[in-house]
Motif scaffolding. Structure first.
Motif, short mmCIF file in Angstrom:
data_model
loop_
_atom_site.label_atom_id
_atom_site.label_comp_id
_atom_site.label_asym_id
_atom_site.label_seq_id
_atom_site.Cartn_x
_atom_site.Cartn_y
_atom_site.Cartn_z
N LEU A 100 24.36 8.32 29.56
CA LEU A 100 24.80 6.92 29.50
C LEU A 100 26.29 6.90 29.82
N VAL A 101 26.63 6.39 31.01
CA VAL A 101 28.02 6.45 31.49
C VAL A 101 28.63 5.06 31.32
N THR A 102 29.54 4.92 30.35
CA THR A 102 30.08 3.60 30.02
C THR A 102 31.48 3.36 30.57
N SER A 103 32.02 4.34 31.30
CA SER A 103 33.39 4.19 31.78
C SER A 103 33.55 4.99 33.07
N ASN A 104 34.51 4.57 33.92
CA ASN A 104 34.78 5.37 35.12
C ASN A 104 35.86 6.42 34.84
N ASN A 138 29.25 -1.07 32.02
CA ASN A 138 30.67 -1.40 31.94
C ASN A 138 31.40 -0.79 33.15
N SER A 139 32.63 -0.26 32.97
CA SER A 139 33.34 0.21 34.16
C SER A 139 32.69 1.46 34.76
N GLY A 140 31.70 2.00 34.08
CA GLY A 140 30.95 3.13 34.64
C GLY A 140 30.31 2.78 35.97
N VAL A 141 29.99 1.49 36.20
CA VAL A 141 29.30 1.12 37.44
C VAL A 141 30.14 1.43 38.68
N PHE A 142 31.48 1.52 38.51
CA PHE A 142 32.31 1.89 39.65
C PHE A 142 31.90 3.24 40.24
N LEU A 143 31.37 4.12 39.37
CA LEU A 143 31.01 5.47 39.82
C LEU A 143 29.79 5.46 40.74
N ALA A 144 28.98 4.39 40.65
CA ALA A 144 27.78 4.31 41.50
C ALA A 144 28.01 3.39 42.70
N ALA A 145 29.21 2.86 42.80
CA ALA A 145 29.48 1.90 43.88
C ALA A 145 30.25 2.56 45.02
N CYS A 167 23.87 -1.25 35.46
CA CYS A 167 23.74 -2.49 34.72
C CYS A 167 24.10 -3.68 35.62
N GLY A 168 23.17 -4.61 35.80
CA GLY A 168 23.37 -5.75 36.69
C GLY A 168 24.51 -6.66 36.24
N THR A 169 24.57 -6.95 34.94
CA THR A 169 25.63 -7.80 34.40
C THR A 169 27.00 -7.22 34.73
N CYS A 170 27.12 -5.91 34.58
CA CYS A 170 28.40 -5.24 34.81
C CYS A 170 28.77 -5.28 36.29
N LEU A 171 27.78 -5.07 37.17
CA LEU A 171 28.05 -5.12 38.61
C LEU A 171 28.56 -6.51 38.99
N GLU A 172 27.94 -7.53 38.41
CA GLU A 172 28.37 -8.90 38.69
C GLU A 172 29.79 -9.14 38.21
N TYR A 173 30.06 -8.69 37.01
CA TYR A 173 31.38 -8.88 36.42
C TYR A 173 32.47 -8.29 37.31
N TYR A 174 32.22 -7.10 37.82
CA TYR A 174 33.23 -6.44 38.67
C TYR A 174 33.06 -6.78 40.15
N HIS A 175 32.18 -7.72 40.49
CA HIS A 175 31.90 -8.10 41.88
C HIS A 175 31.50 -6.87 42.71
N LEU A 176 30.63 -6.08 42.16
CA LEU A 176 30.22 -4.85 42.85
C LEU A 176 28.75 -4.89 43.29
N LYS A 177 28.10 -6.04 43.09
CA LYS A 177 26.65 -6.08 43.30
C LYS A 177 26.28 -5.67 44.73
N GLU A 178 27.10 -6.09 45.72
CA GLU A 178 26.80 -5.75 47.10
C GLU A 178 27.23 -4.33 47.44
#
Lengths: 205, 328
Positions: A100-104, A138-145, A167-178
């Motif tokens: 579970l990666v919660t931070s970058n 959370n900011s962990g999503v940066f690692l998959a973007a 996490c979809g909510t997190c991607l949206e928050y950081y504008h990383l969905k695309e």
């Protein structure tokens, strides 16, 4: 993907060997072995049980049994561990590990140090046995973007069977969905299921 | 064939009455025993099977050691043997020659001779022997002589069924197969000689019905119950790991199910240890009942006589509601 094996008419030990071999392919999420005798049924179950695979045994009509063995990278069956329906003790829970990666960044401290550490962690992860799943939030999503410093390692883990969820909510928050580079968008319900079913959860914070 | 099916088929035979037939089908013993004089009885047994190892010479040795074992288990001395050979036309005759040579060498090692034989053309090779031996009627060691208090000694480690199953799938290591082969081709002669020296009253050899299957026959014939300690039972190296991989022969499941009502296991023993005690053995060791207080001397003598694997694995108790109890 699911792989079906028709082991009817095969003498011991061949159903076990075929099942074992099929599970060595990381692309195989589950192997469904069809057998026509109780020895093969029990031996495939023994193999799955002792090798730490979750499995289910279902009796079919006409003296046939289907043993569904879940690959270590696959989500486990509902309820976690394997079970069988012929009165033997149930198998242990799937020992698969979920990260579970919660931070970058890895750990509390200067951001540049945290970034170096998270990179070394993924290099180390890519060299060992792949976890069953990596969940980014959370900011962990940066690692998959796109632009993530650990994409090569993540790709290697994905290739070897690790499931990658962001996490979809997190991607949206950081504008990383695309910009999600690997894995797929997930939600808290699915993330909760992965955590519940995991043999072990390692939190990277 | 499984014990349940065999018992079912044998029940349909007409009863055999002959006052000189000292041991027949009735007690599921190792050989037939027929009295031919006041001080002499003939022992007769037959056993043959399909190849268990690739090397034809070794297969011949194993088949012969296995067939001779029944004579040893009864306290007898083998005199001569007849070959039984089924062989396909498509295989080179040298293979048959190697099998027969392996068998002949083992029979000579036993101090007996090959006196003839019979061959049949068959799709799959099979080999074994019909062995004839002698014993003094008073010196016959049946499976009916175990007494409460006796200690149970097993002379060879278990595991050949599991290992041979692994061999079929090419999953047994070289060393594992080597150790199993050495065990299978070892005659039970030395163990039987020590058994005779100690004037033991009960023995059987461990073959297709597994340790507990043959032990159950002994318990029934002796009207006693037996207690085994799993932790004391020797296994060939590699057996447990291979069984955990699911390489358990069908015979082990059959044997276990046949005795399901008559064996009580310690709760701490899971599926694999329970199955291993039923693993069908090829050319297995002897299971002997040794009077209490003599087990140490007996084991020491066995070890000195070249039976290093012999261990005390259990004890004989008064007949209780459970035929066989297995402790951890």
């Amino acid at each position: 993907m699911e792989k079906k094996l028709d082991c009817r008419g095969l003498a011991c030990p061949h159903p076990v060997i075929q099942t074992k071999k099929a599970l060595e392919d990381p692309a195989v999420a589950a192997v469904v072995t069809l057998v026509d005798n109780t020895t093969a049924r029990d031996n495939v179950s023994l193999f799955a049980h002792n090798a730490g695979f979750a499995y289910e045994v279902a009796e079919k009509e006409g003296g046939l049994w289907e043993i569904r063995v879940y690959g270590k990278s696959a989500p486990p069956p509902a309820g976690g561990g394997g079970k069988d329906d012929h009165g033997e003790e149930p198998s242990v829970a799937l020992p698969g590990c979920v990260y579970l990666v919660t931070s970058n960044q890895f750990g509390q401290g200067p951001p540049d140090l945290g970034g170096v550490l998270v990179k070394s962690l993924f290099v180390a992860l890519a060299e060992g046995p792949p976890p069953r799943a990596l969940v980014f939030l959370n900011s962990g999503v940066f690692l998959a973007a796109a632009g993530s410093p650990v994409l090569p390692q993540l790709q290697a883990l994905s290739d070897r069977g690790s499931e990658i969820l962001a996490c979809g909510t997190c991607l949206e928050y950081y504008h990383l969905k695309e910009k999600l580079a690997l894995g797929r968008v997930s939600n808290m319900l699915e993330i909760r299921e992965r955590l519940d079913a995991a043999g072990k959860v390692v939190t990277v914070a | 064939m499984g014990p349940a099916t065999l018992a079912q088929v044998l029940r349909q035979l007409p009863p055999m009455q002959d006052e000189n037939l000292l041991v027949g089908l009735g007690t599921a013993d190792d050989t037939a025993v027929y009295r031919i004089g006041d001080d002499l009885a003939l022992l007769a047994t037959v056993d043959f099977f399909t190849p268990v190892v690739d090397d034809p010479y070794l297969f011949g040795q194993i088949a012969a050691a296995n067939a001779l074992s029944d004579i040893y288990a009864m306290g007898g001395r083998p005199l001569f043997a007849l070959n039984i050979m089924c062989f396909p036309d498509c295989l080179p005759p040298e293979v048959m020659g190697d099998i027969l040579r392996g068998g002949a060498d083992k029979v000579l090692e036993a101090g007996a001779v090959i006196a003839g034989g019979h061959t049949v053309s068959d799709a799959e090779p099979k080999y074994g022997l019909a062995v004839t031996g002698v014993a003094a009627p008073g010196g016959i060691v049946t499976n009916a002589g175990a007494r409460p208090g006796d200690l149970l000694v097993l002379t060879k480690p278990l595991g050949t069924g599991v290992i041979l199953t692994a061999v079929k799938g090419d999953l047994a290591g070289e060393d594992t197969l080597f150790q199993a082969t050495e065990s299978m081709r070892t005659l039970n002669r030395a163990a039987a000689q020590v058994m005779t020296e100690f004037s033991l009253r009960a023995a059987t050899d461990i073959t297709g019905f597994g340790l507990l299957g043959h032990a159950a026959e002994m318990a029934e014939a002796s009207r006693v119950s037996l207690v085994f300690r799993y932790g004391a039972v020797p296994f060939l190296p590699g057996t447990l790991d291979l069984a955990r991989m699911g390489l358990v022969p069908a015979g082990a499941y059959r044997n276990r199910d046949h005795l399901a009502e008559r064996v009580a296991y310690a709760d701490s023993l899971d599926r694999v240890p329970r199955l291993l005690l039923h693993d069908p053995q090829t050319s297995g060791g002897l299971l002997l009942a040794v009077p209490p207080g003599r087990e140490e001397a007996f084991l020491a003598r066995l070890h000195a006589a070249g039976v290093p694997g012999a261990r005390v694995v259990g004890r004989v108790v008064e007949r209780g509601p459970v035929l066989i109890t297995v402790e951890d």
